[in-house]
Scaffold this active site. Structure first.
Site, PDB file in Angstrom:
ATOM      1  CB  THR A  86      -0.921  -0.025   1.240  1.00  0.00           C
ATOM      2  OG1 THR A  86      -0.193  -0.224   2.198  1.00  0.00           O
ATOM      3  CG2 THR A  86      -1.952  -1.217   1.110  1.00  0.00           C
ATOM      4  CB  THR A 121       0.028  -1.051   6.762  1.00  0.00           C
ATOM      5  OG1 THR A 121       0.886  -1.926   7.744  1.00  0.00           O
ATOM      6  CG2 THR A 121      -0.344   0.244   7.761  1.00  0.00           C
ATOM      7  CG  LEU A 154       5.546  -8.873  11.084  1.00  0.00           C
ATOM      8  CD1 LEU A 154       5.471  -9.519   9.745  1.00  0.00           C
ATOM      9  CD2 LEU A 154       5.793  -9.967  12.282  1.00  0.00           C
ATOM     10  CE  LYS A 223       1.571  -1.590  10.732  1.00  0.00           C
ATOM     11  NZ  LYS A 223       2.442  -2.459  10.344  1.00  0.00           N
ATOM     12  CB  CYS A 279       6.650   0.698   7.837  1.00  0.00           C
ATOM     13  SG  CYS A 279       7.023  -0.964   7.012  1.00  0.00           S
TER      14      CYS A 279
HETATM   15  C1  UGA Z   1       7.858  -0.667  11.689  1.00  0.00           C
HETATM   16  C2  UGA Z   1       7.505  -1.113  12.970  1.00  0.00           C
HETATM   17  O1  UGA Z   1       8.445  -0.950  14.154  1.00  0.00           O
HETATM   18  C3  UGA Z   1       6.815  -2.426  12.956  1.00  0.00           C
HETATM   19  O2  UGA Z   1       6.220  -2.616  14.314  1.00  0.00           O
HETATM   20  C4  UGA Z   1       5.587  -2.286  11.861  1.00  0.00           C
HETATM   21  O3  UGA Z   1       5.151  -3.583  11.758  1.00  0.00           O
HETATM   22  C5  UGA Z   1       6.542  -2.172  10.515  1.00  0.00           C
HETATM   23  O4  UGA Z   1       7.112  -0.740  10.713  1.00  0.00           O
HETATM   24  C6  UGA Z   1       5.709  -2.127   9.472  1.00  0.00           C
HETATM   25  O5  UGA Z   1       4.477  -1.226   9.479  1.00  0.00           O
HETATM   26  O6  UGA Z   1       5.433  -3.074   8.465  1.00  0.00           O
HETATM   27  P1  UGA Z   1      10.497  -1.250  10.516  1.00  0.00           P
HETATM   28  O7  UGA Z   1       9.914  -0.218   9.433  1.00  0.00           O
HETATM   29  O8  UGA Z   1      11.021  -2.563   9.925  1.00  0.00           O
HETATM   30  O9  UGA Z   1       8.971  -1.423  11.314  1.00  0.00           O
HETATM   31  O10 UGA Z   1      11.572  -0.519  11.382  1.00  0.00           O
HETATM   32  P2  UGA Z   1      11.818   0.308  12.678  1.00  0.00           P
HETATM   33  O11 UGA Z   1      12.573  -0.843  13.542  1.00  0.00           O
HETATM   34  O12 UGA Z   1      10.350   0.460  13.423  1.00  0.00           O
HETATM   35  O13 UGA Z   1      12.651   1.338  12.432  1.00  0.00           O
HETATM   36  C7  UGA Z   1      12.135   2.434  11.404  1.00  0.00           C
HETATM   37  C8  UGA Z   1      13.077   3.453  11.682  1.00  0.00           C
HETATM   38  O14 UGA Z   1      13.383   4.015  12.821  1.00  0.00           O
HETATM   39  C9  UGA Z   1      14.283   2.878  11.276  1.00  0.00           C
HETATM   40  O15 UGA Z   1      15.110   3.987  10.330  1.00  0.00           O
HETATM   41  C10 UGA Z   1      15.202   3.243  12.536  1.00  0.00           C
HETATM   42  O16 UGA Z   1      16.462   3.415  12.306  1.00  0.00           O
HETATM   43  C11 UGA Z   1      14.769   4.192  13.256  1.00  0.00           C
HETATM   44  N1  UGA Z   1      14.602   4.376  14.591  1.00  0.00           N
HETATM   45  C12 UGA Z   1      14.364   3.248  15.470  1.00  0.00           C
HETATM   46  C13 UGA Z   1      15.242   5.461  15.095  1.00  0.00           C
HETATM   47  O17 UGA Z   1      15.824   6.305  14.577  1.00  0.00           O
HETATM   48  N2  UGA Z   1      15.499   5.552  16.707  1.00  0.00           N
HETATM   49  C14 UGA Z   1      14.834   4.334  17.505  1.00  0.00           C
HETATM   50  O18 UGA Z   1      14.949   4.605  18.532  1.00  0.00           O
HETATM   51  C15 UGA Z   1      14.437   3.286  16.801  1.00  0.00           C
END
Ligand code: UGA
Length: 472
Positions: A86, A121, A154, A223, A279
């Site tokens: 999406t 999503t 995830l 979500k 995401c």
């Molecule tokens: C995110 C959500 O965490 C999942 O729960 C969700 O299922 C997923 O999107 C989705 O909608 O499919 P994801 O995109 O894999 O997961 O990545 P994250 O771990 O959330 O990190 C996202 C961004 O935030 C990354 O660029 C990461 O480096 C950054 N981040 C994360 C920070 O800058 N600081 C943090 O403390 C944590």
């Protein structure tokens, strides 16, 4: 149970493979024939820890199969998981055309009643539209479609673990049969009766997942609200980091203590370059549009997005202040993926940094253990290196853009010896400032005391002559 999965992106592949691992018979399809051919041959087109071994094992055990025949896939499963993309439209809203296509296809191909599960999503109320499309386009009047929402939480890079050991599993349902069927699908995970490929059956003794049964509208909102809250949390931490730089505090000390408050929690408080990936940025935008269309003023979310976009500018200010003139400098980039343990560069902060470096005339050399191929296709001007030390060779600066553990473990003394100027600008707060300074590096990061914090840097645009003194 026989389960169909439509869409073999990362969510579809992880869902299909984990449900097969949990003992179900899973058939997956995708409208990209090359992807299906590759999966049939056991080649997983994305990097996700544990996934290739699990996929191969479940294919061998004949619990998991792939086909380009979408009709066959629809007819095979009692429950059909829709896992198509999406992506964002220009106005920030989610493009739901793939969901619409799949719904019409299911409606015309199904020969018996099905549970149709929304895993992609989607904005609130998509389930209601899905029900209508299935009803309107159904060919056979005796076929009944029940719709449910089962949002995924995830994280790329730990998606298998997140699927098998979730904090919570959310069902959005409007009838008992759908709830019963979903409970049956998730029973092995709720009761922890599966072979765990992550912990090799020595799983940590944590609480089993909580099952949340809600309406479809609520499940969809859960979500988007969760991802948006995580985005706000990151932006909040980033603002605190900026404040730390001004008042001489340390963001790690501040967020560590904040996170000990159980109402706040320690995760998603890491300051740095901000959130990227496919995401969080798109879900925040879609949530903002949903709020706007619903007449709800959700400006705090817009602010979280604005703070996030500004991270790249702030990082670049650090680069310019430290390097002074960027043109013709050899800049090494460590990390390209939007976060560690993935090869995904979609909406990665690194892409904006590369664009700016190239626009300023830097010679850019880069390394990422998983994301090199994707980046070199998008940035042929960037020289791709085979290992981090090659990036460091004769570099005027090294930038850390992804928090790969490999970079923490580098022999930094060796790096120091290779660089033309031992300057490290750490966009992920990965390294220890005191240790870096002690090793003779000029080191800058976000919100932590470094040499520069004691004597604040002069903004580059204010005085070019005085900026020479920065490195003294
Ligand atoms: C995110 C959500 O965490 C999942 O729960 C969700 O299922 C997923 O999107 C989705 O909608 O499919 P994801 O995109 O894999 O997961 O990545 P994250 O771990 O959330 O990190 C996202 C961004 O935030 C990354 O660029 C990461 O480096 C950054 N981040 C994360 C920070 O800058 N600081 C943090 O403390 C944590």
């Amino acid at each position: 149970m026989r389960i169909s999965v439509i869409g073999c992106g990362y969510v579809g592949l992880v869902t299909g493979t984990c449900l097969a691992e949990a003992g179900h018979e899973v058939i997956c399809t995708d409208n990209d024939p090359e992807r299906i051919a590759s999966l049939k041959a056991g080649v997983v087109p994305i990097y996700e820890p544990y996934l290739d071994a699990m996929l191969a094992a479940n294919q061998r055990a004949q619990r998991l199969s792939f086909t380009s025949d979408a009709g066959e896939t629809v007819r095979a499963g009692e429950a059909i998981f829709i896992c198509v993309g999406t992506p964002p439209l220009e106005n920030g809203e989610a493009d739901l055309s793939a969901i619409d296509d799949v719904a019409r296809m299911i409606a015309s191909e199904a020969r018996e009643s099905k549970l149709v599960v929304e895993k992609s999503t989607v904005p609130a109320q998509t389930g209601q539209q899905l029900k209508r499309v299935l009803e309107v386009y159904r060919r056979n009047g005796t076929v009944q479609f029940r719709v449910a929402s089962n949002p995924e939480f995830l994280r790329e890079g730990s998606a298998v673990e997140d699927f098998l050991h979730p904090d919570r599993i959310v069902f959005g349902v409007e009838d008992e049969v759908s709830e019963r069927q979903l409970r049956e699908i998730y029973r092995p995970i709720l009761e922890r009766k599966f072979r765990c490929p992550v912990h090799r059956n020595a799983c940590p003794a944590t609480q089993p997942p909580t099952l949340v049964v809600a309406t479809i509208n609520s499940a969809e909102l859960i979500k988007h609200a969760s991802n948006s809250f995580l985005a706000m949390k990151i932006s909040f931490a980033n603002m605190i980091a900026d404040l730390c730089e001004k008042v001489g505090a340390d963001i790690k000390e501040v967020t560590r203590a904040m996170g000990m408050d159980q109402r706040i929690g320690p995760r998603f408080l890491d300051a740095g370059l901000g959130f990227g990936g496919f995401c969080l940025p798109k879900d925040v935008q879609a949530f903002i549009r949903l709020a706007e269309r619903s007449g709800v003023d959700f400006n705090m979310l817009k602010e979280a997005e604005r703070v996030n976009k500004r991270r790249i500018d702030l990082f670049f200010e650090k680069i310019r202040q430290a390097l002074w003139v960027v043109k013709d400098k050899r800049v090494g980039v460590l990390g390209l993926a939007f976060k560690a343990n993935t090869d995904d560069i979609r909406f990665a902060p690194s892409l904006d940094v590369l664009r700016k470096l190239l626009a300023d005339g830097a010679e850019v050399r880069a390394y990422d253990q998983e994301a090199m191929d994707r980046t070199s296709a998008a940035f042929p001007q960037v020289h791709c290196c085979r290992e981090p030390y090659e990036v460091a060779q004769d570099a005027d600066a090294l930038l850390i853009l992804t928090e790969w553990e490999e970079f923490r473990q580098l022999d930094w003394q060796r790096v120091h010896g290779l660089m033309a100027r031992p300057l490290v600008i750490d966009g992920r707060n990965l390294l220890n400032p005191a240790a870096m300074l002690e090793s003779g590096f000029e080191y800058y990061c976000f919100g932590r005391p470094t040499e520069s914090a004691a004597a604040p840097l002069v903004p580059a645009q204010v005085s070019k002559t005085s900026a020479v003194g920065i490195t003294a």
